[in-house]
Design a protein around this motif. Structure first.
Motif, PDB file in Angstrom:
ATOM      1  N   PRO A  48       2.423  -5.217 -15.102  1.00 62.59           N
ATOM      2  CA  PRO A  48       3.030  -5.097 -13.782  1.00 62.59           C
ATOM      3  C   PRO A  48       2.323  -3.998 -12.997  1.00 62.59           C
ATOM      4  CG  PRO A  48       4.511  -4.265 -15.489  1.00 62.59           C
ATOM      5  CD  PRO A  48       3.322  -4.817 -16.184  1.00 62.59           C
ATOM      6  N   GLY A  49       2.245  -4.188 -11.693  1.00 65.58           N
ATOM      7  CA  GLY A  49       1.601  -3.195 -10.842  1.00 65.58           C
ATOM      8  C   GLY A  49       1.396  -3.722  -9.449  1.00 65.58           C
ATOM      9  N   GLY A  50       0.891  -2.877  -8.589  1.00 69.35           N
ATOM     10  CA  GLY A  50       0.630  -3.289  -7.221  1.00 69.35           C
ATOM     11  C   GLY A  50       0.183  -2.117  -6.372  1.00 69.35           C
ATOM     12  N   TYR A  51       0.087  -2.361  -5.082  1.00 70.22           N
ATOM     13  CA  TYR A  51      -0.444  -1.365  -4.156  1.00 70.22           C
ATOM     14  C   TYR A  51       0.527  -0.220  -3.903  1.00 70.22           C
ATOM     15  CZ  TYR A  51      -4.324  -4.465  -3.253  1.00 70.22           C
ATOM     16  OH  TYR A  51      -5.433  -5.241  -3.404  1.00 70.22           O
ATOM     17  N   VAL A  52      -0.054   0.943  -3.699  1.00 70.36           N
ATOM     18  CA  VAL A  52       0.682   2.144  -3.354  1.00 70.36           C
ATOM     19  C   VAL A  52       0.899   2.136  -1.844  1.00 70.36           C
ATOM     20  CG1 VAL A  52       0.619   4.672  -3.367  1.00 70.36           C
ATOM     21  CG2 VAL A  52      -0.394   3.378  -5.269  1.00 70.36           C
ATOM     22  N   GLU A  53       2.131   2.369  -1.427  1.00 69.91           N
ATOM     23  CA  GLU A  53       2.437   2.393   0.002  1.00 69.91           C
ATOM     24  C   GLU A  53       2.019   3.724   0.608  1.00 69.91           C
ATOM     25  OE1 GLU A  53       6.608   1.440   0.190  1.00 69.91           O
ATOM     26  OE2 GLU A  53       6.267  -0.569  -0.614  1.00 69.91           O
ATOM     27  N   ILE A  54       1.787   3.745   1.905  1.00 68.97           N
ATOM     28  CA  ILE A  54       1.400   4.968   2.598  1.00 68.97           C
ATOM     29  C   ILE A  54       2.476   6.031   2.384  1.00 68.97           C
ATOM     30  CG2 ILE A  54       0.999   5.999   4.880  1.00 68.97           C
ATOM     31  CD1 ILE A  54      -0.271   3.300   5.671  1.00 68.97           C
ATOM     32  N   GLY A  55       2.046   7.226   1.978  1.00 69.91           N
ATOM     33  CA  GLY A  55       2.963   8.332   1.749  1.00 69.91           C
ATOM     34  C   GLY A  55       3.697   8.298   0.424  1.00 69.91           C
ATOM     35  N   GLU A  56       3.403   7.322  -0.429  1.00 67.44           N
ATOM     36  CA  GLU A  56       4.098   7.172  -1.711  1.00 67.44           C
ATOM     37  C   GLU A  56       3.264   7.774  -2.841  1.00 67.44           C
ATOM     38  OE1 GLU A  56       6.343   3.527  -4.008  1.00 67.44           O
ATOM     39  OE2 GLU A  56       4.383   3.084  -3.122  1.00 67.44           O
ATOM     40  N   PRO A  57       3.843   8.626  -3.680  1.00 67.73           N
ATOM     41  CA  PRO A  57       3.109   9.120  -4.850  1.00 67.73           C
ATOM     42  C   PRO A  57       2.752   7.957  -5.791  1.00 67.73           C
ATOM     43  CG  PRO A  57       5.054  10.462  -4.437  1.00 67.73           C
ATOM     44  CD  PRO A  57       5.164   9.251  -3.559  1.00 67.73           C
ATOM     45  N   ILE A  58       1.573   8.030  -6.380  1.00 72.28           N
ATOM     46  CA  ILE A  58       1.078   6.937  -7.223  1.00 72.28           C
ATOM     47  C   ILE A  58       2.032   6.633  -8.369  1.00 72.28           C
ATOM     48  CG2 ILE A  58      -0.784   6.237  -8.784  1.00 72.28           C
ATOM     49  CD1 ILE A  58      -2.685   7.823  -6.928  1.00 72.28           C
TER      50      ILE A  58
END
Length: 135
Positions: A34-44
């Motif tokens: 499972p995984g996906g893109y990090v949103e703007i301003g979101e810690p990895i």
């Protein structure tokens, strides 16, 4: 000359109490972490936890940062973590066709997309941490 544009993603090798690995079956790549893109301003690491929950219903606690894969063609960085399952209930989502826990051997047979088998082995082998793989 503009600034470079990179995409950042997080993927997680989740193990349950029986040492089985969580995989989700996507529409394009089939079975994978499972995984996906990090949103703007979101810690990895928060993105990693969020993506696991969204795609599988499983709540996790990150246990370790494993390394980074850099896809030079798509300008994408994928940060890989290990985590332990701490709650939730397996379910499908709008992003996945199925989800389940599998032995490492079963997982290696199910995962067929490019270098994703390599990712499983690297994440589970702490001697290789941290890694940086560019391709």
């Amino acid at each position: 000359m503009g600034f470079p544009k990179h995409k950042t993603a997080a993927a997680v090798a989740v193990l349950n109490d029986h040492n089985k690995l969580l995989l989700v079956k996507g529409y394009v790549r089939g079975w994978e972490f499972p995984g996906g893109y990090v949103e703007i301003g979101e810690p990895i690491e928060k993105a990693a936890v969020r993506e696991v929950k969204e795609e599988s219903g499983i709540e996790v606690e990150i246990t370790k940062f494993c390394g980074v894969y850099q896809d030079l063609k798509s300008s994408t960085f994928v940060y890989l973590f290990t985590a332990k399952a701490v709650g939730g209930k397996l379910r499908d989502s709008s992003e996945t066709l199925a989800s389940g826990f599998f032995s490492v051997e079963e997982a290696l047979q199910k995962v067929t997309w490019k270098n994703h088998n390599e990712r499983i082995l690297r994440c589970l082998n702490e001697e290789e941490h941290p890694f940086l793989i560019s391709f």
